[in-house]
Scaffold this active site. Sequence first.
Site, PDB file in Angstrom:
ATOM      1  N   CYS A  94       6.842   9.861  -5.154  1.00 39.83           N
ATOM      2  CA  CYS A  94       6.667   8.831  -4.130  1.00 39.83           C
ATOM      3  C   CYS A  94       6.012   9.389  -2.874  1.00 39.83           C
ATOM      4  CB  CYS A  94       8.033   8.212  -3.811  1.00 39.83           C
ATOM      5  SG  CYS A  94       7.984   7.060  -2.449  1.00 39.83           S
ATOM      6  N   CYS A  99       3.881   6.239  -3.849  1.00 42.16           N
ATOM      7  CA  CYS A  99       3.998   5.125  -2.894  1.00 42.16           C
ATOM      8  C   CYS A  99       3.357   5.418  -1.531  1.00 42.16           C
ATOM      9  CB  CYS A  99       5.468   4.788  -2.620  1.00 42.16           C
ATOM     10  SG  CYS A  99       6.629   5.201  -3.910  1.00 42.16           S
ATOM     11  N   LYS A 102      -0.476   6.165  -1.470  1.00 39.11           N
ATOM     12  CA  LYS A 102      -1.078   4.898  -1.952  1.00 39.11           C
ATOM     13  C   LYS A 102      -1.081   3.843  -0.844  1.00 39.11           C
ATOM     14  CE  LYS A 102       1.402   1.788  -3.198  1.00 39.11           C
ATOM     15  NZ  LYS A 102       1.985   1.522  -4.476  1.00 39.11           N
ATOM     16  N   TYR A 236      -0.029  -1.525 -12.716  1.00 40.15           N
ATOM     17  CA  TYR A 236       0.257  -1.470 -11.281  1.00 40.15           C
ATOM     18  C   TYR A 236      -0.618  -0.423 -10.573  1.00 40.15           C
ATOM     19  CZ  TYR A 236       4.232  -0.625  -7.899  1.00 40.15           C
ATOM     20  OH  TYR A 236       5.062  -0.461  -6.839  1.00 40.15           O
ATOM     21  N   GLU A 240      -3.963  -1.006  -8.104  1.00 41.18           N
ATOM     22  CA  GLU A 240      -3.853  -0.586  -6.697  1.00 41.18           C
ATOM     23  C   GLU A 240      -4.954   0.411  -6.331  1.00 41.18           C
ATOM     24  OE1 GLU A 240       0.896  -1.135  -5.759  1.00 41.18           O
ATOM     25  OE2 GLU A 240       0.200   0.866  -6.278  1.00 41.18           O
ATOM     26  N   HIS A 503       7.215 -20.723  11.829  1.00 40.42           N
ATOM     27  CA  HIS A 503       5.827 -21.168  11.865  1.00 40.42           C
ATOM     28  C   HIS A 503       5.071 -20.444  12.962  1.00 40.42           C
ATOM     29  CE1 HIS A 503       2.654 -23.942  10.836  1.00 40.42           C
ATOM     30  NE2 HIS A 503       2.465 -24.212  12.121  1.00 40.42           N
ATOM     31  N   GLU A 508       6.950 -18.887   5.310  1.00 34.40           N
ATOM     32  CA  GLU A 508       7.535 -20.234   5.415  1.00 34.40           C
ATOM     33  C   GLU A 508       7.077 -21.143   4.273  1.00 34.40           C
ATOM     34  OE1 GLU A 508       6.264 -22.962   8.539  1.00 34.40           O
ATOM     35  OE2 GLU A 508       4.337 -21.934   8.704  1.00 34.40           O
TER      36      GLU A 508
HETATM   37  P1  FAD Z   1      10.025  11.843  -8.992  1.00 38.20           P
HETATM   38  O1  FAD Z   1       9.851  11.286  -7.641  1.00 38.20           O
HETATM   39  O2  FAD Z   1       8.822  11.935  -9.851  1.00 38.20           O
HETATM   40  O3  FAD Z   1      10.670  13.289  -8.779  1.00 38.20           O
HETATM   41  C1  FAD Z   1      10.871  14.186  -9.825  1.00 38.20           C
HETATM   42  C2  FAD Z   1      10.695  15.599  -9.286  1.00 38.20           C
HETATM   43  O4  FAD Z   1      11.169  16.531 -10.250  1.00 38.20           O
HETATM   44  C3  FAD Z   1       9.224  15.953  -9.069  1.00 38.20           C
HETATM   45  O5  FAD Z   1       9.076  16.634  -7.849  1.00 38.20           O
HETATM   46  C4  FAD Z   1       8.905  16.884 -10.234  1.00 38.20           C
HETATM   47  O6  FAD Z   1       7.858  17.778  -9.964  1.00 38.20           O
HETATM   48  C5  FAD Z   1      10.246  17.591 -10.400  1.00 38.20           C
HETATM   49  N1  FAD Z   1      10.455  18.176 -11.722  1.00 38.20           N
HETATM   50  C6  FAD Z   1      10.003  17.728 -12.907  1.00 38.20           C
HETATM   51  N2  FAD Z   1      10.480  18.508 -13.902  1.00 38.20           N
HETATM   52  C7  FAD Z   1      11.259  19.446 -13.316  1.00 38.20           C
HETATM   53  C8  FAD Z   1      12.043  20.511 -13.812  1.00 38.20           C
HETATM   54  N3  FAD Z   1      12.144  20.737 -15.117  1.00 38.20           N
HETATM   55  N4  FAD Z   1      12.692  21.302 -12.931  1.00 38.20           N
HETATM   56  C9  FAD Z   1      12.611  21.054 -11.592  1.00 38.20           C
HETATM   57  N5  FAD Z   1      11.892  20.049 -11.066  1.00 38.20           N
HETATM   58  C10 FAD Z   1      11.246  19.261 -11.929  1.00 38.20           C
HETATM   59  N6  FAD Z   1       7.432   3.032  -6.391  1.00 38.20           N
HETATM   60  C11 FAD Z   1       7.752   2.109  -5.459  1.00 38.20           C
HETATM   61  O7  FAD Z   1       8.929   1.751  -5.329  1.00 38.20           O
HETATM   62  N7  FAD Z   1       6.804   1.554  -4.644  1.00 38.20           N
HETATM   63  C12 FAD Z   1       5.503   1.911  -4.733  1.00 38.20           C
HETATM   64  O8  FAD Z   1       4.683   1.393  -3.989  1.00 38.20           O
HETATM   65  C13 FAD Z   1       5.147   2.890  -5.689  1.00 38.20           C
HETATM   66  N8  FAD Z   1       3.867   3.289  -5.789  1.00 38.20           N
HETATM   67  C14 FAD Z   1       3.537   4.272  -6.670  1.00 38.20           C
HETATM   68  C15 FAD Z   1       2.222   4.692  -6.711  1.00 38.20           C
HETATM   69  C16 FAD Z   1       1.842   5.678  -7.584  1.00 38.20           C
HETATM   70  C17 FAD Z   1       0.401   6.130  -7.614  1.00 38.20           C
HETATM   71  C18 FAD Z   1       2.820   6.281  -8.430  1.00 38.20           C
HETATM   72  C19 FAD Z   1       2.429   7.383  -9.372  1.00 38.20           C
HETATM   73  C20 FAD Z   1       4.125   5.872  -8.386  1.00 38.20           C
HETATM   74  C21 FAD Z   1       4.498   4.857  -7.514  1.00 38.20           C
HETATM   75  N9  FAD Z   1       5.816   4.403  -7.432  1.00 38.20           N
HETATM   76  C22 FAD Z   1       6.146   3.438  -6.525  1.00 38.20           C
HETATM   77  C23 FAD Z   1       6.863   4.929  -8.317  1.00 38.20           C
HETATM   78  C24 FAD Z   1       7.731   5.991  -7.618  1.00 38.20           C
HETATM   79  O9  FAD Z   1       6.920   7.013  -7.101  1.00 38.20           O
HETATM   80  C25 FAD Z   1       8.729   6.552  -8.629  1.00 38.20           C
HETATM   81  O10 FAD Z   1       9.451   5.492  -9.199  1.00 38.20           O
HETATM   82  C26 FAD Z   1       9.714   7.513  -7.990  1.00 38.20           C
HETATM   83  O11 FAD Z   1       9.043   8.581  -7.372  1.00 38.20           O
HETATM   84  C27 FAD Z   1      10.669   8.045  -9.050  1.00 38.20           C
HETATM   85  O12 FAD Z   1      11.545   8.961  -8.492  1.00 38.20           O
HETATM   86  P2  FAD Z   1      12.256  10.066  -9.406  1.00 38.20           P
HETATM   87  O13 FAD Z   1      13.223  10.763  -8.527  1.00 38.20           O
HETATM   88  O14 FAD Z   1      12.735   9.464 -10.649  1.00 38.20           O
HETATM   89  O15 FAD Z   1      11.095  11.059  -9.843  1.00 38.20           O
HETATM   90  P1  NA7 Z   2       1.600   0.886 -16.802  1.00 44.19           P
HETATM   91  O1  NA7 Z   2       2.137  -0.201 -15.978  1.00 44.19           O
HETATM   92  O2  NA7 Z   2       2.286   1.313 -18.049  1.00 44.19           O
HETATM   93  O3  NA7 Z   2       0.087   0.496 -17.141  1.00 44.19           O
HETATM   94  C1  NA7 Z   2      -0.711   1.292 -17.969  1.00 44.19           C
HETATM   95  C2  NA7 Z   2      -2.030   0.597 -18.220  1.00 44.19           C
HETATM   96  O4  NA7 Z   2      -2.865   1.449 -18.994  1.00 44.19           O
HETATM   97  C3  NA7 Z   2      -1.876  -0.681 -19.022  1.00 44.19           C
HETATM   98  O5  NA7 Z   2      -2.849  -1.591 -18.572  1.00 44.19           O
HETATM   99  C4  NA7 Z   2      -2.163  -0.216 -20.449  1.00 44.19           C
HETATM  100  O6  NA7 Z   2      -2.634  -1.230 -21.267  1.00 44.19           O
HETATM  101  C5  NA7 Z   2      -3.232   0.813 -20.214  1.00 44.19           C
HETATM  102  N1  NA7 Z   2      -3.311   1.824 -21.258  1.00 44.19           N
HETATM  103  C6  NA7 Z   2      -2.304   2.503 -21.812  1.00 44.19           C
HETATM  104  N2  NA7 Z   2      -2.760   3.393 -22.700  1.00 44.19           N
HETATM  105  C7  NA7 Z   2      -4.107   3.265 -22.695  1.00 44.19           C
HETATM  106  C8  NA7 Z   2      -5.150   3.919 -23.400  1.00 44.19           C
HETATM  107  N3  NA7 Z   2      -4.894   4.886 -24.265  1.00 44.19           N
HETATM  108  N4  NA7 Z   2      -6.421   3.539 -23.158  1.00 44.19           N
HETATM  109  C9  NA7 Z   2      -6.693   2.554 -22.271  1.00 44.19           C
HETATM  110  N5  NA7 Z   2      -5.744   1.897 -21.558  1.00 44.19           N
HETATM  111  C10 NA7 Z   2      -4.461   2.265 -21.782  1.00 44.19           C
HETATM  112  O7  NA7 Z   2       1.451   2.215 -15.975  1.00 44.19           O
HETATM  113  P2  NA7 Z   2       1.083   2.502 -14.475  1.00 44.19           P
HETATM  114  O8  NA7 Z   2       0.719   3.927 -14.472  1.00 44.19           O
HETATM  115  O9  NA7 Z   2       0.113   1.542 -13.924  1.00 44.19           O
HETATM  116  O10 NA7 Z   2       2.439   2.281 -13.709  1.00 44.19           O
HETATM  117  C11 NA7 Z   2       3.629   2.957 -14.095  1.00 44.19           C
HETATM  118  C12 NA7 Z   2       4.697   2.739 -13.093  1.00 44.19           C
HETATM  119  O11 NA7 Z   2       4.480   3.600 -11.980  1.00 44.19           O
HETATM  120  C13 NA7 Z   2       4.755   1.352 -12.536  1.00 44.19           C
HETATM  121  O12 NA7 Z   2       5.733   0.617 -13.182  1.00 44.19           O
HETATM  122  C14 NA7 Z   2       5.086   1.558 -11.088  1.00 44.19           C
HETATM  123  O13 NA7 Z   2       6.432   1.276 -10.888  1.00 44.19           O
HETATM  124  C15 NA7 Z   2       4.829   2.971 -10.777  1.00 44.19           C
HETATM  125  P3  NA7 Z   2      -1.675  -2.108 -22.242  1.00 44.19           P
HETATM  126  O14 NA7 Z   2      -1.121  -3.198 -21.365  1.00 44.19           O
HETATM  127  O15 NA7 Z   2      -0.610  -1.185 -22.747  1.00 44.19           O
HETATM  128  O16 NA7 Z   2      -2.578  -2.573 -23.300  1.00 44.19           O
END
Ligand code: FAD
Ligand code: NA7
Length: 530
Positions: A94, A99, A102, A236, A240, A503, A508
């Site tokens: 995040c 998040c 982004k 998602y 974005e 408003h 609203e």
């Molecule tokens: P993470 O935050 O991924 O933390 C896991 C940590 O563990 C990482 O630092 C990783 O490197 C570390 N790790 C992994 N394996 C090991 C290991 N074996 N030993 C030690 N450390 C390890 N969520 C929202 O709510 N709003 C948003 O707008 C949003 N936007 C997003 C945009 C993007 C581009 C992405 C990729 C995600 C977004 N998310 C958003 C999702 C959000 O980031 C995740 O749901 C959240 O970070 C999950 O938290 P977590 O603690 O499960 O894992």
């Molecule tokens: P999502 O929501 O799982 O979306 C992945 C997208 O990629 C989806 O449109 C898939 O299409 C597509 N997809 C998956 N595999 C392929 C391959 N091999 N080739 C082309 N397109 C593919 O993942 P996001 O990463 O956007 O978000 C994950 C979470 O992170 C989200 O829930 C947020 O909370 C933060 P499909 O619909 O499967 O046909």
Amino acid sequence: MSYFLCWNSKVALKVVNSVTSMGAANTNRFWSRYMSGRAKKLVHQYEYDLIVLGGGSGGLACAKEAVVNGAKVACLDYVIPTPIGTKWGIGGTCVNVGCIPKKLMHQAALLGESIHEAESYGWEIPDSQKIKPDWGKLVQSVQNHIKSVNWVTRVDLRDKNVEYVNGLGSFVDPHTISAKLKNGSERLLTGQNIVIAVGGRPRYPEIPGADLGITSDDLFSLDHAPGKTLVVGAGYIGLECAGFLNGLGYDATVMVRSIVLRGFDQQMANIVADAMVERGIKFLHKTIPKVVCRNGNGRYLVKYYNTETDVESSDEFDTVLWAIGRKGLVNELNLSNVNVETKADKIIVNNAEETNVPNIYAVGDIIHGRPELTPVAIHAGRLLARRIFAGSTQIMDYTDVATTVFSPLEYACVGMAEEDAIRQHGEDNIEVFHGFYKPTEFFVPQKSVRYCYLKAVALRSDDQKVLGLHYIGPVAGEVIQGFAAAVKSGLTMKILLNTVGIHPTTAEEFTRLSITKRSGLDPTPATCCS
Ligand code: FAD
Ligand code: NA7
């Protein structure tokens, strides 16, 4: 008694108090049941009461809450660099590659739009047509903010007495974790309880040249402007990223394998996509990538295939961004040493985030079948710590979690998609109230109001309980957050329509929803105040 006094004093006190108020026979039965269950988890025969694997949203929340409840905690966090070498600090996805960066880039894109709008409001902007973003400066500002959050996180862990170990954790046995440290050495830690919160990382497709593309893990720190970008994936993250790249002036194309925003209300998903097309973002529908190769001119040639028409085409891009979903980081954990059950790269837990191994739990993105969202991971992590160390019985409620897609015209929702409500309750039992609306602030700059739309999905019964709220328009997350509390409290259409609006706001509009889809009436308003 000494058995109990050696662990968390608050918990000990509660148990001792309740035991002394029982009769002798009951007391013995209590001891044996309690010892074989939860109390066993709290004995200090290990170095730590809790070891958390992963210092992201869920792991940090769980670790800090455990300390508040008297536990001795270590938290391991380690980032495996991306194929092009991008890495980052503590805080997880995040903060570093999710998040936060982004939202900042989304904001940068919205500001670009606002500069042009400002002219229509009377601001004098010299050479406004020449305004363009400086990618390097944007990345620097975003990264500076992230570094400051990394620093604050480390200080916070130190202040709260969570031991931070910058090492890659894996299981030796159910109570022993091996941490591979940066310098290549190994440290063994033992813990009574282990919480797996390792999150996930972006997937790469299995096609030739996949390594030439980048992912969201690289985008927010990319050392050069992305230029013309192909975003593969219409989830998602794909939408974005394409949205803010387009807003920053880069040519953006989204490749859609099947549908846009799978899992979201499909009427809303298609409106989001239409609004993106209106802004110049291209969509390649029903298309999959076949191969990526380097062109002599430093660009990438992508060959792709339309699965509906059977036609193969190609185009050149400066950047290929894989946004095809995320993979749980289970492989590095050596789960075979503890036999924790997994499914599709995720960990299987019950509704108390317990794995099949009694002292091992999991929260956040790594668990199977739950929303991948930061507040979900944080809340679940906190509640878990309270259950393990403070005798709480509250479990995480994963229903009605609100979320926002930060597409250029944002989409936020809480509760059920229309199609899910119909599937669950039957079309005859669902009433959908909907309407297009015109944000007041859009009139002066003559911004398109074509896609500003909202709907409430409700039961058709007397009280018309609201099952889902959906909103496309400005500041969608801010609009839906408060309504999410109302939905969780059992909001009905009667209450919603009896709520006096503020408003002139866009929120609203929910209090003015009067047209049902069933009526067939035109949901387009004549003016902003009709
Ligand atoms: P993470 O935050 O991924 O933390 C896991 C940590 O563990 C990482 O630092 C990783 O490197 C570390 N790790 C992994 N394996 C090991 C290991 N074996 N030993 C030690 N450390 C390890 N969520 C929202 O709510 N709003 C948003 O707008 C949003 N936007 C997003 C945009 C993007 C581009 C992405 C990729 C995600 C977004 N998310 C958003 C999702 C959000 O980031 C995740 O749901 C959240 O970070 C999950 O938290 P977590 O603690 O499960 O894992
Ligand atoms: P999502 O929501 O799982 O979306 C992945 C997208 O990629 C989806 O449109 C898939 O299409 C597509 N997809 C998956 N595999 C392929 C391959 N091999 N080739 C082309 N397109 C593919 O993942 P996001 O990463 O956007 O978000 C994950 C979470 O992170 C989200 O829930 C947020 O909370 C933060 P499909 O619909 O499967 O046909």
